[in-house]
Design a protein around this motif. Sequence first.
Motif, PDB file in Angstrom:
ATOM      1  N   MET A  62       0.986  -1.124   0.102  1.00  0.00           N
ATOM      2  CA  MET A  62      -0.166  -0.022  -0.046  1.00  0.00           C
ATOM      3  C   MET A  62       0.775   1.390   0.004  1.00  0.00           C
ATOM      4  O   MET A  62       0.651   2.200  -0.800  1.00  0.00           O
ATOM      5  N   LEU A  63       1.867   1.217   0.818  1.00  0.00           N
ATOM      6  CA  LEU A  63       2.677   2.382   0.882  1.00  0.00           C
ATOM      7  C   LEU A  63       3.662   2.587  -0.395  1.00  0.00           C
ATOM      8  O   LEU A  63       3.773   3.783  -0.857  1.00  0.00           O
ATOM      9  N   ALA A  64       4.119   1.484  -0.830  1.00  0.00           N
ATOM     10  CA  ALA A  64       4.800   1.793  -2.152  1.00  0.00           C
ATOM     11  C   ALA A  64       4.059   1.992  -3.303  1.00  0.00           C
ATOM     12  O   ALA A  64       4.410   2.965  -4.024  1.00  0.00           O
ATOM     13  N   CYS A  65       2.823   1.729  -3.405  1.00  0.00           N
ATOM     14  CA  CYS A  65       1.704   2.122  -4.350  1.00  0.00           C
ATOM     15  C   CYS A  65       1.480   3.582  -4.291  1.00  0.00           C
ATOM     16  O   CYS A  65       1.710   4.336  -5.371  1.00  0.00           O
ATOM     17  N   LYS A  66       1.384   4.227  -3.236  1.00  0.00           N
ATOM     18  CA  LYS A  66       1.159   5.537  -3.123  1.00  0.00           C
ATOM     19  C   LYS A  66       2.280   6.430  -3.405  1.00  0.00           C
ATOM     20  O   LYS A  66       2.220   7.499  -3.511  1.00  0.00           O
ATOM     21  N   LEU A  67       3.336   5.871  -2.725  1.00  0.00           N
ATOM     22  CA  LEU A  67       4.859   6.476  -3.199  1.00  0.00           C
ATOM     23  C   LEU A  67       5.021   6.794  -4.701  1.00  0.00           C
ATOM     24  O   LEU A  67       5.579   7.945  -4.740  1.00  0.00           O
ATOM     25  N   LEU A  68       4.522   5.715  -5.419  1.00  0.00           N
ATOM     26  CA  LEU A  68       4.768   5.847  -6.873  1.00  0.00           C
ATOM     27  C   LEU A  68       3.885   7.058  -7.445  1.00  0.00           C
ATOM     28  O   LEU A  68       4.362   7.599  -8.281  1.00  0.00           O
ATOM     29  N   ALA A  69       2.521   6.839  -6.910  1.00  0.00           N
ATOM     30  CA  ALA A  69       1.539   7.843  -7.637  1.00  0.00           C
ATOM     31  C   ALA A  69       1.497   9.125  -6.719  1.00  0.00           C
ATOM     32  O   ALA A  69       1.284  10.123  -7.579  1.00  0.00           O
ATOM     33  N   LEU A  70       1.813   9.230  -5.507  1.00  0.00           N
ATOM     34  CA  LEU A  70       1.583  10.409  -4.660  1.00  0.00           C
ATOM     35  C   LEU A  70       0.222  10.853  -4.825  1.00  0.00           C
ATOM     36  O   LEU A  70       0.128  12.165  -5.074  1.00  0.00           O
ATOM     37  N   THR A  71      -0.760  10.056  -5.158  1.00  0.00           N
ATOM     38  CA  THR A  71      -2.074  10.825  -5.186  1.00  0.00           C
ATOM     39  C   THR A  71      -2.998   9.876  -4.103  1.00  0.00           C
ATOM     40  O   THR A  71      -2.813   8.796  -3.830  1.00  0.00           O
ATOM     41  N   GLY A  72      -4.097  10.563  -3.885  1.00  0.00           N
ATOM     42  CA  GLY A  72      -5.042   9.932  -2.873  1.00  0.00           C
ATOM     43  C   GLY A  72      -4.661  10.126  -1.447  1.00  0.00           C
ATOM     44  O   GLY A  72      -3.543   9.844  -0.793  1.00  0.00           O
ATOM     45  N   LEU A  73      -5.565  10.803  -0.772  1.00  0.00           N
ATOM     46  CA  LEU A  73      -5.424  11.277   0.706  1.00  0.00           C
ATOM     47  C   LEU A  73      -5.460   9.776   1.582  1.00  0.00           C
ATOM     48  O   LEU A  73      -5.139   9.987   2.729  1.00  0.00           O
ATOM     49  N   CYS A  74      -6.360   9.044   1.258  1.00  0.00           N
ATOM     50  CA  CYS A  74      -6.884   7.842   1.790  1.00  0.00           C
ATOM     51  C   CYS A  74      -5.575   7.122   2.853  1.00  0.00           C
ATOM     52  O   CYS A  74      -5.485   7.108   3.674  1.00  0.00           O
ATOM     53  N   LEU A  75      -4.839   6.686   1.762  1.00  0.00           N
ATOM     54  CA  LEU A  75      -3.748   5.622   2.055  1.00  0.00           C
ATOM     55  C   LEU A  75      -2.622   6.467   3.320  1.00  0.00           C
ATOM     56  O   LEU A  75      -2.428   6.168   4.210  1.00  0.00           O
ATOM     57  N   PHE A  76      -2.609   7.966   3.203  1.00  0.00           N
ATOM     58  CA  PHE A  76      -1.829   8.616   3.823  1.00  0.00           C
ATOM     59  C   PHE A  76      -2.758   8.882   5.333  1.00  0.00           C
ATOM     60  O   PHE A  76      -2.154   8.928   6.481  1.00  0.00           O
ATOM     61  N   ARG A  77      -3.977   8.525   5.479  1.00  0.00           N
ATOM     62  CA  ARG A  77      -4.684   8.749   6.656  1.00  0.00           C
ATOM     63  C   ARG A  77      -4.646   7.395   7.238  1.00  0.00           C
ATOM     64  O   ARG A  77      -4.678   7.345   8.423  1.00  0.00           O
ATOM     65  N   VAL A  78      -3.900   6.303   6.526  1.00  0.00           N
ATOM     66  CA  VAL A  78      -3.837   4.866   7.303  1.00  0.00           C
ATOM     67  C   VAL A  78      -2.964   5.333   8.205  1.00  0.00           C
ATOM     68  O   VAL A  78      -2.762   4.622   9.353  1.00  0.00           O
ATOM     69  N   TYR A  79      -1.695   6.001   7.704  1.00  0.00           N
ATOM     70  CA  TYR A  79      -0.385   6.009   8.800  1.00  0.00           C
ATOM     71  C   TYR A  79      -0.488   7.307   9.662  1.00  0.00           C
ATOM     72  O   TYR A  79      -0.034   8.111   9.613  1.00  0.00           O
ATOM     73  N   THR A  80      -1.630   7.166  10.410  1.00  0.00           N
ATOM     74  CA  THR A  80      -1.889   8.244  11.619  1.00  0.00           C
ATOM     75  C   THR A  80      -2.153   7.590  12.754  1.00  0.00           C
ATOM     76  O   THR A  80      -2.511   6.579  12.870  1.00  0.00           O
ATOM     77  N   GLY A  81      -1.964   8.228  13.929  1.00  0.00           N
ATOM     78  CA  GLY A  81      -2.145   7.671  15.203  1.00  0.00           C
ATOM     79  C   GLY A  81      -3.471   7.815  15.330  1.00  0.00           C
ATOM     80  O   GLY A  81      -4.264   7.058  16.071  1.00  0.00           O
ATOM     81  N   HIS A  82      -4.683   8.524  14.359  1.00  0.00           N
ATOM     82  CA  HIS A  82      -6.046   8.506  14.711  1.00  0.00           C
ATOM     83  C   HIS A  82      -6.595   7.037  14.085  1.00  0.00           C
ATOM     84  O   HIS A  82      -7.468   6.375  15.038  1.00  0.00           O
ATOM     85  N   VAL A  83      -6.027   6.519  13.011  1.00  0.00           N
ATOM     86  CA  VAL A  83      -6.260   5.144  12.731  1.00  0.00           C
ATOM     87  C   VAL A  83      -6.016   4.038  13.553  1.00  0.00           C
ATOM     88  O   VAL A  83      -6.788   3.187  13.854  1.00  0.00           O
ATOM     89  N   CYS A  84      -4.824   4.291  14.155  1.00  0.00           N
ATOM     90  CA  CYS A  84      -4.082   3.205  14.953  1.00  0.00           C
ATOM     91  C   CYS A  84      -4.714   3.605  16.530  1.00  0.00           C
ATOM     92  O   CYS A  84      -4.220   3.022  17.513  1.00  0.00           O
ATOM     93  N   CYS A  85      -5.407   4.564  16.786  1.00  0.00           N
ATOM     94  CA  CYS A  85      -5.656   4.912  18.253  1.00  0.00           C
ATOM     95  C   CYS A  85      -6.620   3.692  18.984  1.00  0.00           C
ATOM     96  O   CYS A  85      -6.428   3.758  20.285  1.00  0.00           O
ATOM     97  N   GLY A  86      -7.050   2.753  18.325  1.00  0.00           N
ATOM     98  CA  GLY A  86      -7.873   1.629  18.975  1.00  0.00           C
ATOM     99  C   GLY A  86      -6.726   0.622  19.351  1.00  0.00           C
ATOM    100  O   GLY A  86      -7.088  -0.257  20.357  1.00  0.00           O
ATOM    101  N   LEU A  87      -5.319   0.948  19.078  1.00  0.00           N
ATOM    102  CA  LEU A  87      -4.631  -0.288  19.483  1.00  0.00           C
ATOM    103  C   LEU A  87      -4.044  -0.049  20.995  1.00  0.00           C
ATOM    104  O   LEU A  87      -3.665   1.334  21.295  1.00  0.00           O
ATOM    105  N   THR A  88      -3.914  -0.991  21.906  1.00  0.00           N
ATOM    106  CA  THR A  88      -3.320  -0.722  23.025  1.00  0.00           C
ATOM    107  C   THR A  88      -1.857  -1.066  23.042  1.00  0.00           C
ATOM    108  O   THR A  88      -1.117  -0.412  23.768  1.00  0.00           O
ATOM    109  N   ALA A  89      -1.398  -1.767  22.040  1.00  0.00           N
ATOM    110  CA  ALA A  89      -0.019  -2.088  21.911  1.00  0.00           C
ATOM    111  C   ALA A  89       0.794  -0.928  21.444  1.00  0.00           C
ATOM    112  O   ALA A  89       1.059  -0.993  20.168  1.00  0.00           O
TER     113      ALA A  89
END
Length: 452
Positions: free
Chosen positions: A269-296
């Motif tokens: 997913m990261l490699a795909c978006k680095l090549l295209a540099l388009t689409g906000l969604c994938l970059f939202r994946v790499y946030t504390g907000h998306v991972c906030c449910g993780l206790t680890a």
Amino acid sequence: MSGSQAEGAAFCKGPGRRRTWAELLAGRVKKQKHNPEREQKLKDSALHLLRGHQNMNDLLLEVEDSQCKNLHLSKLVECDSAETYFDHSSSFLRSAFRDQASRLGVSVGILSARMLACSMEQVCTKPSHPVLLSSEQRKKLSSLLEIAQHLLAYNMFSRLTFCQELWKAQNSLLLEAVWRLHVQNVVSLQELLESHLDVQAMATWLFKNLCFLCEQTETSCSSADVVEAMLSGFVQLLVLKGFQENSDLRRPSEPEKMSQVATDVLQRMLACKLLALTGLCLFRVYTGHVCCGLTALDSVKRFFHHALTQILTHKPVLKVSDAIQMQKEWSFAKTHPLLTTLYCRVSVGPKESVDCLQEVLEMQEVNWQHVLSCMSTLVVCFPEAQQLVKDWVACLMARAFESYHLDSMVTAFLIVRQATLEGPFVFSSYADWFKRIPVLYSFCLQQHPHFL
């Protein structure tokens, strides 16, 4: 006595009466002894027939005899009527499955799992979206999952068999259907993913579907909440399973293939978006907000460190000489906004990010554009990173002079040049920095005049 007379006598029982064939054979039939091996073979054959049958409704109609047609189990799991039957009598539901399982000679858990998987496949046919269900499909699936929950409560449903049957039709399986299995506690995402036999095929299927899901978040739709929940849930699972601490002995280690699938999908997913540099969604994946449910939290930190490392080493084709010539184009202001956003979001903290930069430069081939633009982003967006970079440069220069380590000196020059591009509020001018180290200035002027 002649032969014909003897044969006639054999068929007669008393004067003038001929014995029937059934009477003649009755005395020869002996009760067969119980043979466990033969019984197991019959059960295996029945199970093979059950698993290989393409249409469960047709199969059940074949085995329903006239005395049991009031059960109509094949109609029970039809999507349009499942809720009606279930509301009418839950005991009837269990009785119907037990009777049919007994008639087929298989476990009731296997039968129910096979039938519900078949019905779920029917729900997902003719989808209107690559990953999302329609409102009608959601309603039908909800009824099926209610039945599955009921059977689970009575230990009459095999999760493993259900998962295996679903993957047989994975090309028609919608991602939202998989998600709802998890939400309604029928089969967890982890359990479903781990049941797939082919790691590569699983990673490919999940990557493709998550990409469709990401594209959906960039358009307005009535299912925005569902999409957001699905994306967060899948990413949290992948981060947790792909970057958990293996040395934790307090709990059993996860299957290796689950870790492979998780890291593979996130890297794709990261490699795909680095090549295209388009689409906000994938970059939202790499946030504390998306991972906030993780206790680890350690898993999140390892994930972000891994992501930043992947960014810094992505397609390392430029040489140092190329970096020197193109460096002015990699300032914070000229870097693609999505890339600077990504640098900030994978940063656990300025110190951790600067440490990652240092580690990657020392041990791997790097993408100089990403390394230097990342460094510019850090010193601009995180003021505390400015002193960290200065300390890093000082260490590089000390190593260069102590052991004449040319790579450390070149790295220091590039970092300082990049920092000065961001203006005096970030770093002193390049000339002023040189003047503070007269010996260094004289040496570099002789060896590398193009740095001035």
